[in-house]
Design an enzyme around this catalytic site. Sequence first.
Site, PDB file in Angstrom:
ATOM      1  N   ARG A 288     -62.957 -93.365 -24.633  1.00 10.25           N
ATOM      2  CA  ARG A 288     -63.957 -92.550 -23.950  1.00 10.25           C
ATOM      3  C   ARG A 288     -65.161 -93.358 -23.435  1.00 10.25           C
ATOM      4  O   ARG A 288     -65.698 -93.086 -22.363  1.00 10.25           O
ATOM      5  CB  ARG A 288     -64.473 -91.460 -24.891  1.00 10.25           C
TER       6      ARG A 288
ATOM      7  N   ASN B 254     -75.392 -83.435 -28.180  1.00 10.32           N
ATOM      8  CA  ASN B 254     -74.486 -84.592 -28.127  1.00 10.32           C
ATOM      9  C   ASN B 254     -74.509 -85.450 -29.402  1.00 10.32           C
ATOM     10  O   ASN B 254     -73.627 -86.299 -29.598  1.00 10.32           O
ATOM     11  CB  ASN B 254     -74.765 -85.466 -26.894  1.00 10.32           C
TER      12      ASN B 254
ATOM     13  N   ASP C 284     -70.932 -84.758 -15.898  1.00  9.01           N
ATOM     14  CA  ASP C 284     -69.932 -84.476 -16.928  1.00  9.01           C
ATOM     15  C   ASP C 284     -68.549 -85.011 -16.537  1.00  9.01           C
ATOM     16  O   ASP C 284     -68.218 -85.080 -15.356  1.00  9.01           O
ATOM     17  CB  ASP C 284     -69.870 -82.950 -17.154  1.00  9.01           C
TER      18      ASP C 284
HETATM   19  C1  IPE Z   1     -73.520 -81.661 -21.075  1.00 14.11           C
HETATM   20  O1  IPE Z   1     -72.214 -82.106 -21.179  1.00 14.11           O
HETATM   21  C2  IPE Z   1     -74.467 -82.762 -21.446  1.00 14.11           C
HETATM   22  C3  IPE Z   1     -74.482 -83.906 -20.550  1.00 14.11           C
HETATM   23  C4  IPE Z   1     -73.814 -84.036 -19.439  1.00 14.11           C
HETATM   24  C5  IPE Z   1     -75.364 -84.963 -20.958  1.00 14.11           C
HETATM   25  P1  IPE Z   1     -71.333 -81.856 -22.490  1.00 14.11           P
HETATM   26  O2  IPE Z   1     -70.012 -82.421 -22.203  1.00 14.11           O
HETATM   27  O3  IPE Z   1     -72.047 -82.348 -23.677  1.00 14.11           O
HETATM   28  O4  IPE Z   1     -71.315 -80.260 -22.559  1.00 14.11           O
HETATM   29  P2  IPE Z   1     -70.217 -79.279 -23.155  1.00 14.11           P
HETATM   30  O5  IPE Z   1     -69.987 -79.692 -24.572  1.00 14.11           O
HETATM   31  O6  IPE Z   1     -69.000 -79.412 -22.318  1.00 14.11           O
HETATM   32  O7  IPE Z   1     -70.832 -77.931 -23.023  1.00 14.11           O
HETATM   33  C1  IPE Z   2     -70.687 -86.650 -19.887  1.00 19.40           C
HETATM   34  O1  IPE Z   2     -69.335 -86.906 -20.057  1.00 19.40           O
HETATM   35  C2  IPE Z   2     -71.556 -87.692 -20.534  1.00 19.40           C
HETATM   36  C3  IPE Z   2     -72.259 -87.248 -21.743  1.00 19.40           C
HETATM   37  C4  IPE Z   2     -72.288 -86.038 -22.216  1.00 19.40           C
HETATM   38  C5  IPE Z   2     -72.981 -88.279 -22.477  1.00 19.40           C
HETATM   39  P1  IPE Z   2     -68.560 -86.436 -21.350  1.00 19.40           P
HETATM   40  O2  IPE Z   2     -68.640 -87.521 -22.376  1.00 19.40           O
HETATM   41  O3  IPE Z   2     -69.024 -85.108 -21.795  1.00 19.40           O
HETATM   42  O4  IPE Z   2     -67.067 -86.352 -20.815  1.00 19.40           O
HETATM   43  P2  IPE Z   2     -66.014 -85.216 -21.124  1.00 19.40           P
HETATM   44  O5  IPE Z   2     -66.659 -83.907 -20.783  1.00 19.40           O
HETATM   45  O6  IPE Z   2     -65.679 -85.311 -22.572  1.00 19.40           O
HETATM   46  O7  IPE Z   2     -64.857 -85.545 -20.240  1.00 19.40           O
HETATM   47 MG    MG Z   3     -68.482 -83.219 -21.312  1.00 18.13          MG
END
Ligand code: IPE
Ligand code: IPE
Ligand code: MG
Length: 227
Positions: A27, A63, A14
Amino acid sequence: MEKNRLQHLAIIMDGNGRWAKERGYIRTKGHEKGADTIREITKYCAEHKTIETVTLYAFSTENWKRPKYEVDFLMKLLDRWLKKELTTYHKFGAKFETVGNIEGFSPKLQETIASIKEQTAHHTNVTQILALNYGSREEIAKAATQLAKRDEEITEESLGAELNTPYTDIDLMVRTSGEHRLSNFLLWQLSYSEFFFTKTLWPDFTAEELETIIEDYIHRNRRFGGV
Ligand code: IPE
Ligand code: IPE
Ligand code: MG
């Protein structure tokens, strides 16, 4: 006290978006950089003496709520990355597997996934399981449905065996980016895992940091309800 053995490691990767935002990028740049981190971790796990499986959360069933451009980018990145990653899998003797509802992806991406699985099936240094379109509640509900359809008794063993994730308990679960939650990841398999949360954003995560986390893990007192 005997040191804990690490066989199955799971990581919630994450913080890609925040990593990019901090640098003034969009992003998706963070997702690209995060993909490089996966390679470093795969190498580390393949060379590690006791790690047999590493399960990485790459795309959750939640997601899909993200803006279409980001979802589309992630799908394309995955396709491109997997094709390139084949060299890494061969180089480090890593077998590629997935967990999650792959049928939710485009036929082209499904084909790529199947092909990489096939071409790496013989590797034995480590199994890398990418959780793709994965949701733990969905996985558990589907497993229960299957058992009910076959009129089988629902026990811890039968339900556990029906889950898509190979039913080996996870020893250590790491989440990067400072969030302290599971986000629907492996609820069943994490019942007795050790957790480690680091503030490091996934694109900045390194094998060295993983090593210090593992060092912490091996000295923990895992009691499993005993004394
Ligand atoms: C969890 O991260 C899913 C992955 C790392 C693939 P998210 O960023 O989607 O989770 P939340 O929304 O912070 O709970
Ligand atoms: C994790 O990074 C990757 C996926 C969930 C695909 P994020 O995209 O959730 O990054 P943040 O949490 O918004 O920084
Ligand atoms: Mg995230």
